[in-house]
Design an enzyme around this catalytic site. Structure first.
Site, short mmCIF file in Angstrom:
data_model
loop_
_atom_site.label_atom_id
_atom_site.label_comp_id
_atom_site.label_asym_id
_atom_site.label_seq_id
_atom_site.Cartn_x
_atom_site.Cartn_y
_atom_site.Cartn_z
N GLU A 120 1.43 2.55 13.21
CA GLU A 120 0.39 2.47 12.19
C GLU A 120 -0.65 1.53 12.78
OE1 GLU A 120 -2.06 1.22 10.30
OE2 GLU A 120 -0.78 0.10 8.91
N ASP A 133 0.86 -1.18 0.00
CA ASP A 133 0.00 0.00 0.00
C ASP A 133 0.89 1.23 0.00
OD1 ASP A 133 -1.59 2.17 0.65
OD2 ASP A 133 -2.85 1.05 2.06
N1 GJV Z 1 1.92 -4.89 20.75
C1 GJV Z 1 2.84 -5.19 19.81
N2 GJV Z 1 2.54 -5.34 18.50
C2 GJV Z 1 1.26 -5.16 18.13
C3 GJV Z 1 0.24 -4.85 19.07
C4 GJV Z 1 0.62 -4.72 20.43
N3 GJV Z 1 -0.28 -4.46 21.37
N4 GJV Z 1 -0.93 -4.74 18.42
C5 GJV Z 1 -0.67 -4.95 17.11
N5 GJV Z 1 0.65 -5.21 16.93
N6 GJV Z 1 -3.03 -0.76 11.39
N7 GJV Z 1 -4.63 -2.08 12.30
C6 GJV Z 1 1.35 -5.48 15.68
C7 GJV Z 1 0.74 -6.62 14.85
O1 GJV Z 1 1.29 -7.87 15.22
C8 GJV Z 1 1.12 -6.21 13.45
O2 GJV Z 1 2.39 -6.64 13.08
C9 GJV Z 1 1.07 -4.73 13.52
O3 GJV Z 1 1.18 -4.34 14.87
C10 GJV Z 1 -0.28 -4.26 13.00
C11 GJV Z 1 -0.15 -3.02 12.24
C12 GJV Z 1 -1.28 -2.83 11.28
N8 GJV Z 1 -2.59 -2.94 11.87
C13 GJV Z 1 -3.42 -1.89 11.86
#
Ligand code: GJV
Length: 417
Positions: A194, A101
């Site tokens: 992100e 993206d």
């Molecule tokens: N702690 C560490 N890594 C995390 C956490 C957390 N609490 N929550 C999500 N991730 N934009 N919606 C990591 C997850 O494993 C992934 O690699 C990334 O953050 C998501 C990023 C995109 N998601 C989003």
């Protein structure tokens, strides 16, 4: 994000047992007796569920039903669904999607590039670093003293290799663990992440970011993004409506309209992720219905977020629903520097988030100068912490007809639980 998105197609039917007799009224309610086992297909409201009994489908009052104690125990699950969530981020599919993206990845690259001078000797924390792209941009484009790249999934092991492979191991430290639990040797000047999901909040990764902020961001430190907003627009969705609803009017010259209530239930109860709206299908100018300030936002604020809208129809058309998307702003650290914005709306390059479509139960014709006003409420699921229900309430005021012609509607959309 995708991990949850896949659920959309998953028909997860739950079995319930009737606690007492019920006699349905009208053709869309089911009648049942104590002890009957019903298959619940959807829970469009807390009172009325959509269920099946002996092959017949209809609405049933939720309060009459109970889940078997046995099954309830079996289903004891983590409200954060972390195993599944981090499991899916341990594979490449989602990382490939995010890295491919361009708008998303380039926005972060641009933020770092345009702040390179200010990042000099700063300590950065990258929450949910994934493959480490943002941390690597920091190390390569600026001169931070230290970047803590935090990633909970097993991807972290590879991220460590990528950091080494690209000669950034002096600056970037990869820490595997949940951002809210990890220990850092020092506080940080910049917290970058992100975290944005569909409809901005879905997945509620923002909670992890806020908790990390409260623990690790220095007083006066910087949040990237610094703010985010949810935008909404009333729209046409002709082809989606034709494909899922009008289809039943005359397939092969036959009248299949008795299936339309079922179609509405099946296709329009939940929002449609991955919708790409044409600018032409927007009936009005969009409006920001919520704004999040990443410095002041609190975890408890996430339980219920409300916004308002007031739209003026620009050209006549069919009002099929609302489309939502988000924008995220990254403030500049340089004096007089420009804010970078990531915009996932219909007037920008499409992103992997695309947009989210909320279909009304029935389309309404609207005319130029009509107004559509109302409220939006994002209600976080009290049990399933990554999910929420979006409730839209609207009223259409016709500009041409006499007064008393306002039409109102309310609809709640679970995403997904
Ligand atoms: N702690 C560490 N890594 C995390 C956490 C957390 N609490 N929550 C999500 N991730 N934009 N919606 C990591 C997850 O494993 C992934 O690699 C990334 O953050 C998501 C990023 C995109 N998601 C989003």
């Amino acid at each position: 994000m995708q991990a949850e998105k896949d659920k959309e197609d998953d028909i997860s039917v739950e079995e319930y047992v009737a606690q007492s007799n019920f006699t349905g009224s009208g053709s869309d309610q089911l009648s049942f007796n104590t002890g009957d086992r019903l298959l619940v297909h959807a829970k469009p409201s807390s009172e009325w569920w959509w269920a099946e009994l002996r092959g017949v489908i209809g609405y049933v009052p939720a309060s009459y039903l109970h889940q078997d104690a046995e099954e309830e125990e079996e289903e004891e699950e983590d409200p954060w669904q972390d195993k599944e969530y981090f499991g899916s981020y341990g594979t490449l599919r989602l990382h490939l999607e995010m890295l491919s993206d361009k708008s998303r990845t380039e926005a972060y690259r641009q933020v770092i590039l345009s702040n390179r001078a200010s990042l000099r000797n700063k300590v950065v924390m990258d929450v949910g670093c994934g493959t480490g792209i943002i941390s690597l941009f920091c190390a390569q484009l600026a001169e931070p003293s230290e970047v803590y790249a935090v990633e909970a999934s097993s991807m972290a092991e590879y991220t460590r290799q990528l950091v080494k492979q690209n000669g950034c191991e002096e600056v970037v430290t990869v820490l595997q663990g949940r951002a809210e639990e990890i220990e850092l040797p020092e506080q940080v000047d910049v917290l970058v992440s992100e975290w944005m999901g569909n409809c901005l909040l879905f997945e509620f990764m923002v909670e992890s970011v806020l908790l990390a902020r409260d623990r690790w961001l220095k007083e006066g430190g910087v949040m990237w993004p610094s703010s985010a907003a949810l935008s909404l627009v009333p729209c046409q969705a002709n082809s989606y409506y034709a494909e899922k609803m009008a289809f039943w009017e005359q397939p092969y010259g036959l009248d299949f309209t008795p299936l339309q209530p079922l179609a509405q239930q099946e296709f329009f109860t939940k929002p449609k992720f991955s919708h790409l709206i044409e600018p032409n299908d927007c009936l009005t100018a969009p409006c920001d219905v919520l704004q999040l300030d990443m410095y002041t936002l609190q975890v408890k604020d996430l339980e219920e977020i409300k916004g308002q809208f007031h739209f003026r129809v620009e050209k006549s058309g069919v009002f099929h629903g609302f489309t939502a998307w988000f924008t995220a702003q990254f403030e500049s650290l340089e004096t007089g520097g420009a804010t970078v914005e990531l915009n996932t709306g219909p007037n920008s390059e499409p992103t992997h988030w695309k947009q989210t479509l909320f279909m009304l139960d029935r389309p309404v014709s609207v005319y130029a100068e009509d107004t559509i006003s109302g409220t939006i409420r994002l209600h976080r699921n009290p049990v399933w912490r990554r999910h929420m229900t979006v409730t839209l309430h609207w009223s259409i005021n016709s500009s041409t007809e006499e007064t008393d012609n306002s039409q109102v509607g309310t609809k709640s959309f679970p995403m997904w639980r």
